[in-house]
Scaffold this motif. Structure first.
Motif, PDB file in Angstrom:
ATOM      1  N   SER A   1      23.261  24.871  34.571  1.00 11.64           N
ATOM      2  CA  SER A   1      24.593  24.559  34.954  1.00 11.64           C
ATOM      3  C   SER A   1      25.359  23.385  34.122  1.00 11.64           C
ATOM      4  O   SER A   1      24.639  22.496  33.688  1.00 11.64           O
ATOM      5  CB  SER A   1      24.372  24.111  36.615  1.00 11.64           C
ATOM      6  OG  SER A   1      25.781  23.263  36.881  1.00 11.64           O
TER       7      SER A   1
ATOM      8  N   ASP B   1      31.228  14.934  35.733  1.00 12.56           N
ATOM      9  CA  ASP B   1      31.220  13.898  35.958  1.00 12.56           C
ATOM     10  C   ASP B   1      30.932  12.799  34.769  1.00 12.56           C
ATOM     11  O   ASP B   1      31.249  11.705  34.781  1.00 12.56           O
ATOM     12  CB  ASP B   1      29.696  13.630  36.805  1.00 12.56           C
ATOM     13  CG  ASP B   1      29.839  14.501  38.011  1.00 12.56           C
ATOM     14  OD1 ASP B   1      30.892  14.535  38.385  1.00 12.56           O
ATOM     15  OD2 ASP B   1      28.866  15.038  38.664  1.00 12.56           O
ATOM     16  N   LYS B   2      30.420  13.486  33.623  1.00 17.51           N
ATOM     17  CA  LYS B   2      30.171  12.582  32.476  1.00 17.51           C
ATOM     18  C   LYS B   2      31.444  12.255  31.687  1.00 17.51           C
ATOM     19  O   LYS B   2      31.736  11.006  31.500  1.00 17.51           O
ATOM     20  CB  LYS B   2      29.342  13.657  31.526  1.00 17.51           C
ATOM     21  CG  LYS B   2      27.953  13.503  31.747  1.00 17.51           C
ATOM     22  CD  LYS B   2      27.268  13.861  30.340  1.00 17.51           C
ATOM     23  CE  LYS B   2      25.552  13.974  30.719  1.00 17.51           C
ATOM     24  NZ  LYS B   2      24.961  14.780  29.507  1.00 17.51           N
TER      25      LYS B   2
ATOM     26  N   GLU C   1      23.579  20.459  27.911  1.00 21.03           N
ATOM     27  CA  GLU C   1      22.890  20.611  29.245  1.00 21.03           C
ATOM     28  C   GLU C   1      22.118  21.880  29.119  1.00 21.03           C
ATOM     29  O   GLU C   1      22.137  22.698  28.293  1.00 21.03           O
ATOM     30  CB  GLU C   1      24.057  20.898  30.341  1.00 21.03           C
ATOM     31  CG  GLU C   1      25.173  19.892  30.231  1.00 21.03           C
ATOM     32  CD  GLU C   1      24.644  18.541  30.998  1.00 21.03           C
ATOM     33  OE1 GLU C   1      23.495  18.617  31.444  1.00 21.03           O
ATOM     34  OE2 GLU C   1      25.389  17.588  30.915  1.00 21.03           O
TER      35      GLU C   1
ATOM     36  N   ASP D   1      25.513  24.810  27.246  1.00 21.78           N
ATOM     37  CA  ASP D   1      24.146  25.011  27.712  1.00 21.78           C
ATOM     38  C   ASP D   1      23.173  25.319  26.412  1.00 21.78           C
ATOM     39  O   ASP D   1      23.017  26.491  25.815  1.00 21.78           O
ATOM     40  CB  ASP D   1      24.216  26.414  28.715  1.00 21.78           C
ATOM     41  CG  ASP D   1      22.726  26.721  29.034  1.00 21.78           C
ATOM     42  OD1 ASP D   1      21.885  26.050  28.880  1.00 21.78           O
ATOM     43  OD2 ASP D   1      22.704  27.462  30.095  1.00 21.78           O
TER      44      ASP D   1
ATOM     45  N   ASP E   1      27.734  21.717  35.418  1.00 25.35           N
ATOM     46  CA  ASP E   1      28.429  20.843  36.616  1.00 25.35           C
ATOM     47  C   ASP E   1      28.608  19.565  36.282  1.00 25.35           C
ATOM     48  O   ASP E   1      29.516  18.748  36.642  1.00 25.35           O
ATOM     49  CB  ASP E   1      27.874  21.280  37.889  1.00 25.35           C
ATOM     50  CG  ASP E   1      28.275  22.795  38.277  1.00 25.35           C
ATOM     51  OD1 ASP E   1      29.050  23.390  37.717  1.00 25.35           O
ATOM     52  OD2 ASP E   1      27.675  23.278  39.169  1.00 25.35           O
ATOM     53  N   ARG E   2      27.286  19.163  35.608  1.00 23.45           N
ATOM     54  CA  ARG E   2      27.309  17.586  35.593  1.00 23.45           C
ATOM     55  C   ARG E   2      28.142  17.287  34.388  1.00 23.45           C
ATOM     56  O   ARG E   2      28.415  15.917  34.392  1.00 23.45           O
ATOM     57  CB  ARG E   2      25.968  17.057  35.206  1.00 23.45           C
ATOM     58  CG  ARG E   2      24.830  17.227  36.108  1.00 23.45           C
ATOM     59  CD  ARG E   2      23.609  16.556  35.895  1.00 23.45           C
ATOM     60  NE  ARG E   2      23.182  16.579  34.318  1.00 23.45           N
ATOM     61  CZ  ARG E   2      22.376  16.093  33.729  1.00 23.45           C
ATOM     62  NH1 ARG E   2      21.747  14.960  34.240  1.00 23.45           N
ATOM     63  NH2 ARG E   2      22.192  16.262  32.555  1.00 23.45           N
ATOM     64  N   ALA E   3      28.706  18.212  33.555  1.00 24.95           N
ATOM     65  CA  ALA E   3      29.646  17.529  32.383  1.00 24.95           C
ATOM     66  C   ALA E   3      30.846  16.905  32.905  1.00 24.95           C
ATOM     67  O   ALA E   3      31.260  15.983  32.344  1.00 24.95           O
ATOM     68  CB  ALA E   3      29.901  18.654  31.581  1.00 24.95           C
TER      69      ALA E   3
END
Ligand SMILES: Cc1cc2nc3c(=O)[nH]c(=O)nc-3n(C[C@H](O)[C@H](O)[C@H](O)COP(=O)(O)O)c2cc1C
Length: 471
Positions: A387, A393-394, A384, A407, A389-391
């Motif tokens: 952030s 969800d993945k 990423e 990152d 944060d999306r991880a």
């Protein structure tokens, strides 16, 4: 998970140090789940194993899950010169011995400090909870009953009585380790109303900054993808990415050293590969990577059909696989001309596809057949920028067990560098933020988690088989 976990987090054992003594019973594998339940209650757990217990369960699993070195040797000192079982005796809020063997009950009742578990119990003023487990006749024997009575009545220990049911001897009777929630409840009750004995982390048992690594992946097949795919625009040009393969190759090297059989699928890597020790498959494009991956995992290149058996125990998808590929790559080198518009089409999400096959799901996510056996451990990487944060969800969208997020825009982290700062997310919602570390150390920290997950998988399988045998 941070190094100070257990201190100040929620749960009925928040801030408590729980010493978990494990002795040489067939039920020793259940201590792994007990450790998890205790940490889920907020406890900081340190584990002591009798010499016999180490024959049933290796210390590495307990060290990786507890984040403390495991006490096994009575006659060895901690690296800082302190005496391990005395540190535990002096700082633990409670000692729970589960499972406790007939032999251990006898040794304890007579004050024989021949192993770390008895020695810590003798040396402590903390409450002690004991959950025996043994064959039914051993449990009924007057010697065992006298020892239990002495522990309960003379020493004030809390006994969580064994349950009735099928036993490892294939007979039935009273002797099975009590239910784990009952043991946790007894631990909670034992500390209720007592002050925390030692809140100074320096006076508690040391943290395992680098847990000892052993050959804990012997007999496992670990498939690793590394590098970055290249999608052809024409015979000389491609769309690629900055991945060099260092992280994936570090994982393959670490898995080899821990005894695994390794298949390394390498896409355009810029580092040397362990070709003499691993099966190395070189690929160029996302399409080639997909074909080789499905072949290595399920034995069927291309469309996998309905595999029942996984040919692998672990998949670590560390390669940076292109998300898009040119819809119509040119057969001839393109000329400059007046410029060009390049039409791209999405590539399949390989990790999500593998996870669906492994879990027996169709493309809509519906269960259409049995999951493959043995249940593999699936690990993804998420590069990423900014952030992370999306991880999370993945992790759930791809249905993987562990997701390593980093990152790649951060200095010293990501493509080409020798170090990486990652966060390991797990399917249970855990979040392990590692400091900036050499990629090889990141690889070993990740494999600690993988080895523990495989041990848990095997323990769960053993439990399921025993339950099936009972029906
Ligand atoms: C496969 C196997 C399973 C065993 N399970 C138990 C058990 O559940 N309970 C028990 O009291 N002893 C059990 N034993 C015997 C103990 O391992 C043995 O008494 C040992 O000396 C215990 O040592 P410790 O109390 O120091 O851990 C088992 C032995 C074997 C070989």
């Amino acid at each position: 998970m941070s190094a100070s976990r257990g201190l100040g987090t929620g749960g009925r054992l928040a801030g408590r140090l729980v010493a978990l003594g494990v002795t040489g019973s067939i039920a020793a594998y259940r201590a792994v789940e007990l450790l998890r339940l205790l940490t889920a209650e907020g406890a900081d757990v340190v584990v002591l194993l009798s010499p016999s217990a180490t024959r049933f369960m290796g210390p590495l699993t307990f060290a990786a899950l507890s984040r403390h070195p495991v006490e096994t040797e009575l006659l060895e000192l901690l690296p800082d010169g302190r005496i391990g079982h005395i540190v535990i005796a002096d700082s633990a809020d409670v000692i729970v011995v589960a499972p406790a063997t007939a032999h251990w009950l006898g040794a304890m009742a007579n004050g024989l400090a021949g192993d770390v578990v008895t020695a810590a119990c003798l040396a402590t003023s903390a409450p002690v909870v004991v959950a025996p487990a043994m064959d039914g006749d051993m449990w009924k024997h007057p010697a065992t009953q006298a020892n239990v009575a002495r522990l309960r009545d003379a020493f004030g220990y809390v006994i969580v009585a064994p349950e009735a049911g099928p036993l490892a001897s294939r007979q039935s009777g009273v002797g099975r380790l009590a239910g784990l929630p009952a043991i946790v409840d007894a631990v909670v009750a034992a500390v209720a109303g007592r002050r925390i004995r030692q809140s100074n982390a320096a006076a508690r048992p040391p943290l395992a900054t680098t847990p000892p690594r052993e050959a804990d992946l012997v007999g496992r097949h670990v498939v690793v993808t590394a590098g970055g795919t290249r999608e052809p625009i024409d015979p000389v040009r491609y769309i690629g990415n900055r991945s060099t393969g260092k992280m994936g190759v570090a994982i393959a090297e670490a898995a080899l050293e821990r005894g695994a059989a390794v298949t390394l699928i390498a896409a355009n890597v810029g580092v040397s590969l362990p070709e003499d020790r691993a099966r190395v498959v070189r690929v160029e494009t996302a399409g080639e990577l997909r074909a080789e991956l499905l072949d290595a995992l399920f034995g069927e290149p291309g469309a996998p059909g309905a595999p029942e058996t996984a040919r692998f125990d672990v998949l670590v998808m560390a390669a940076a696989v292109a998300d898009f590929t040119p819809a119509r790559p040119a057969g001839q080198k393109l000329t400059r001309g007046k410029g060009m518009n390049l039409e791209l089409q999405p590539t399949p999400d390989l990790l999500a596809e593998v996870a669906r096959i492994a879990r027996g799901l169709d493309s809509t996510g519906s269960a259409t057949r049995a999951p493959v056996r043995p249940t593999p451990v699936l690990v993804g990487f998420a590069a990423e920028t900014g952030s992370l944060d999306r991880a999370a969800d993945k992790l759930s969208a791809k249905r993987v067990d562990l997701l390593v997020a980093n990152d790649v825009a951060e200095a010293g982290s990501g493509f080409g560098s020798d170090t990486n700062r990652v966060v390991i997310l797990d399917a249970a919602g855990g979040r392990d933020e590692l400091p900036l570390l050499p990629k090889r150390e990141v690889a070993d920290r990740l494999l600690d988690r993988v080895a523990a997950a495989l041990d848990e998988r095997d323990a769960a399988g053993q439990t399921a088989r025993m339950q099936e045998a009972q029906q």
